[in-house]
Write a protein that holds these residues in place. Structure first.
Motif, PDB file in Angstrom:
ATOM      1  N   PRO A 134      13.677 -12.922 -18.790  1.00 45.34           N
ATOM      2  CA  PRO A 134      13.047 -11.724 -18.208  1.00 45.34           C
ATOM      3  C   PRO A 134      13.431 -11.486 -16.688  1.00 45.34           C
ATOM      4  O   PRO A 134      13.400 -12.408 -15.812  1.00 45.34           O
ATOM      5  CB  PRO A 134      11.459 -12.247 -18.145  1.00 45.34           C
ATOM      6  N   THR A 135      13.531 -10.351 -16.216  1.00 45.89           N
ATOM      7  CA  THR A 135      13.606  -9.982 -14.882  1.00 45.89           C
ATOM      8  C   THR A 135      12.719  -9.271 -14.204  1.00 45.89           C
ATOM      9  O   THR A 135      12.611  -9.110 -12.969  1.00 45.89           O
ATOM     10  CB  THR A 135      14.971  -9.026 -14.805  1.00 45.89           C
ATOM     11  N   ALA A 136      11.630  -8.801 -15.114  1.00 43.92           N
ATOM     12  CA  ALA A 136      10.425  -7.934 -14.287  1.00 43.92           C
ATOM     13  C   ALA A 136       8.842  -8.487 -15.018  1.00 43.92           C
ATOM     14  O   ALA A 136       9.042  -8.780 -16.172  1.00 43.92           O
ATOM     15  CB  ALA A 136      10.544  -6.648 -14.709  1.00 43.92           C
ATOM     16  N   LEU A 137       7.955  -8.989 -14.115  1.00 43.36           N
ATOM     17  CA  LEU A 137       6.854  -9.170 -14.568  1.00 43.36           C
ATOM     18  C   LEU A 137       5.927  -8.146 -14.316  1.00 43.36           C
ATOM     19  O   LEU A 137       5.740  -7.672 -13.101  1.00 43.36           O
ATOM     20  CB  LEU A 137       6.445 -10.576 -13.775  1.00 43.36           C
ATOM     21  N   VAL A 138       5.235  -7.622 -15.554  1.00 45.01           N
ATOM     22  CA  VAL A 138       4.378  -6.588 -15.369  1.00 45.01           C
ATOM     23  C   VAL A 138       3.137  -7.044 -16.096  1.00 45.01           C
ATOM     24  O   VAL A 138       3.128  -7.277 -17.522  1.00 45.01           O
ATOM     25  CB  VAL A 138       5.010  -5.379 -15.901  1.00 45.01           C
ATOM     26  N   ALA A 139       1.989  -7.166 -15.628  1.00 46.07           N
ATOM     27  CA  ALA A 139       0.581  -7.723 -16.346  1.00 46.07           C
ATOM     28  C   ALA A 139      -0.342  -7.382 -15.625  1.00 46.07           C
ATOM     29  O   ALA A 139      -0.490  -7.087 -14.382  1.00 46.07           O
ATOM     30  CB  ALA A 139       1.051  -9.160 -16.092  1.00 46.07           C
ATOM     31  N   ASN A 140      -1.480  -7.219 -16.432  1.00 46.96           N
ATOM     32  CA  ASN A 140      -2.760  -7.250 -16.359  1.00 46.96           C
ATOM     33  C   ASN A 140      -3.429  -8.466 -16.078  1.00 46.96           C
ATOM     34  O   ASN A 140      -3.709  -9.010 -17.392  1.00 46.96           O
ATOM     35  CB  ASN A 140      -3.604  -6.282 -17.038  1.00 46.96           C
ATOM     36  N   LEU A 141      -3.693  -9.104 -15.007  1.00 50.56           N
ATOM     37  CA  LEU A 141      -3.711 -10.687 -15.137  1.00 50.56           C
ATOM     38  C   LEU A 141      -5.138 -10.858 -15.189  1.00 50.56           C
ATOM     39  O   LEU A 141      -6.022 -10.136 -14.313  1.00 50.56           O
ATOM     40  CB  LEU A 141      -3.151 -11.227 -14.115  1.00 50.56           C
ATOM     41  N   PRO A 142      -5.780 -11.889 -15.802  1.00 48.18           N
ATOM     42  CA  PRO A 142      -7.135 -12.355 -15.703  1.00 48.18           C
ATOM     43  C   PRO A 142      -7.336 -12.558 -14.271  1.00 48.18           C
ATOM     44  O   PRO A 142      -6.942 -13.390 -13.591  1.00 48.18           O
ATOM     45  CB  PRO A 142      -7.200 -13.480 -16.668  1.00 48.18           C
ATOM     46  N   TYR A 143      -8.622 -11.855 -13.736  1.00 48.30           N
ATOM     47  CA  TYR A 143      -9.007 -12.198 -12.464  1.00 48.30           C
ATOM     48  C   TYR A 143      -9.112 -13.695 -12.114  1.00 48.30           C
ATOM     49  O   TYR A 143      -8.763 -14.204 -11.019  1.00 48.30           O
ATOM     50  CB  TYR A 143     -10.378 -11.773 -12.287  1.00 48.30           C
ATOM     51  N   ASN A 144      -9.604 -14.656 -13.070  1.00 45.82           N
ATOM     52  CA  ASN A 144     -10.028 -16.081 -12.536  1.00 45.82           C
ATOM     53  C   ASN A 144      -8.797 -16.843 -12.340  1.00 45.82           C
ATOM     54  O   ASN A 144      -8.916 -17.922 -11.995  1.00 45.82           O
ATOM     55  CB  ASN A 144     -11.161 -16.547 -13.627  1.00 45.82           C
ATOM     56  N   VAL A 145      -7.590 -16.451 -13.000  1.00 46.88           N
ATOM     57  CA  VAL A 145      -6.509 -17.373 -12.906  1.00 46.88           C
ATOM     58  C   VAL A 145      -5.238 -16.660 -12.297  1.00 46.88           C
ATOM     59  O   VAL A 145      -4.314 -16.925 -12.556  1.00 46.88           O
ATOM     60  CB  VAL A 145      -6.002 -17.943 -14.417  1.00 46.88           C
ATOM     61  N   ALA A 146      -5.475 -15.144 -11.828  1.00 44.95           N
ATOM     62  CA  ALA A 146      -4.397 -14.468 -11.392  1.00 44.95           C
ATOM     63  C   ALA A 146      -3.361 -15.179 -10.331  1.00 44.95           C
ATOM     64  O   ALA A 146      -2.219 -15.362 -10.707  1.00 44.95           O
ATOM     65  CB  ALA A 146      -4.893 -13.349 -10.742  1.00 44.95           C
TER      66      ALA A 146
END
Length: 309
Positions: A134-146
């Protein structure tokens, strides 16, 4: 940015999300930070702002029911999705095939906790169409562990060149803050070790199901080389943790435990060219690296890297 699939390809609507959730008897939980994006325009915005290109292998964390996954399949060469919940994970490949026929060669799913997933696990699951890691990280991260998830992935995957993550707006402000800012702290300094970080926008509450109580922020990052230093990352991060453990104290006092004594802390700071009367929030990551590199002999044992994430 040219899309791999047609720009008007359908994305998941609010009705689609609720249909899939009903089919799976899935009830979003706060424990896993599950807030699913139900607005296709928001997905298009995230994908565009991320800058993910046609030749890239994108990494997504927490794909859930697949809203962002479809957008990334439109933009990238391949997508690897890391999901901790086996219920939506078991449906993701079928959803991708329904909405993007033939996407199977371009999508891989890793059932794992993103805070602990390894580069080896991701490599073993690499999509057939992906030409590299992977060269790009695109994510909707959980608030509590972002923050710990982002820092772990940046450390574990040197291949990540850039990315865009959606987090709680307060966390976005902290990650993007610079020295001297009221929101500057441990997340800001540690993220700066890996990358240039900036806030790239705000996302309202009503584009999610269920709607969170607070707005979200977009954080963009571009990988850069860490500061030149003879100290290890773990040693530098230990200084960061100590400096911000007691924000109101001078560095001489805040680092006394880390250095072994106030006298040792002052000697280390002066050797590094840092004013012992200063406070941690005015230092950049380069300053913390110099402090770690100039640590005087006979100091106490260095804390573990994970402290204070």
């Amino acid at each position: 940015m040219e899309c791999v699939t047609a720009p008007d390809a359908p994305l998941l609507s609010a009705a689609d999300i609720r249909r899939l959730a009903s089919e799976l008897d899935l009830r979003p939980t706060k424990t896993l930070g599950q807030n699913f994006v139900i607005d296709p325009n928001t997905i298009r915005r995230i994908t565009a702002v991320s800058g993910t290109g046609t030749g890239e292998h994108a990494l997504e964390v927490g794909p859930g029911l697949g809203s962002l996954t479809l957008g990334l399949l439109d933009a990238a060469e391949a997508v690897t999705a890391v999901e901790i919940d086996p219920v939506p994970a078991g449906r993701l490949a079928r959803t991708a095939e329904e909405f993007r026929p033939g996407a199977g060669q371009r999508l891989a799913l890793v059932l794992a906790d993103a805070m602990h997933v390894s580069a080896a696990e991701l490599e073993a699951a690499r999509p057939a169409a992906a030409s590299g890691p992977p060269t790009a990280l695109v994510a909707n991260l959980p608030y509590n562990v972002a923050v710990p998830v982002l820092l772990h992935l940046l450390a574990e995957l040197p291949s990540l060149e850039h990315g865009l993550v959606m987090v709680q707006e307060e966390v976005a402000d902290r990650l993007a803050a610079g020295p001297g800012s009221k929101t500057y702290g441990v997340p800001s300094a540690k993220a700066a070790w890996y990358a240039s970080v900036r806030k790239a926008g705000t996302i309202g509450k009503n584009v999610f199901w269920p709607a969170p109580k607070i707005q979200s922020g977009l954080v963009a990052f571009t990988r850069r080389q860490p500061p030149e230093t003879t100290a290890s990352r773990q040693e530098v991060f230990a200084v960061v943790d100590a400096a911000f453990a007691q924000r109101r104290k001078t560095l001489r006092a805040a680092l006394s435990g880390w250095a072994g004594s106030p006298t040792a802390a002052e000697a280390t700071l002066r050797a590094a060219g840092v004013d012992p009367r200063a406070r941690g929030e005015v230092l950049g990551i380069e300053d913390f690296a110099r402090i770690a590199a100039h640590r005087v002999d006979g100091a106490a044992e260095t804390p573990t890297e994970g402290a204070g994430l």
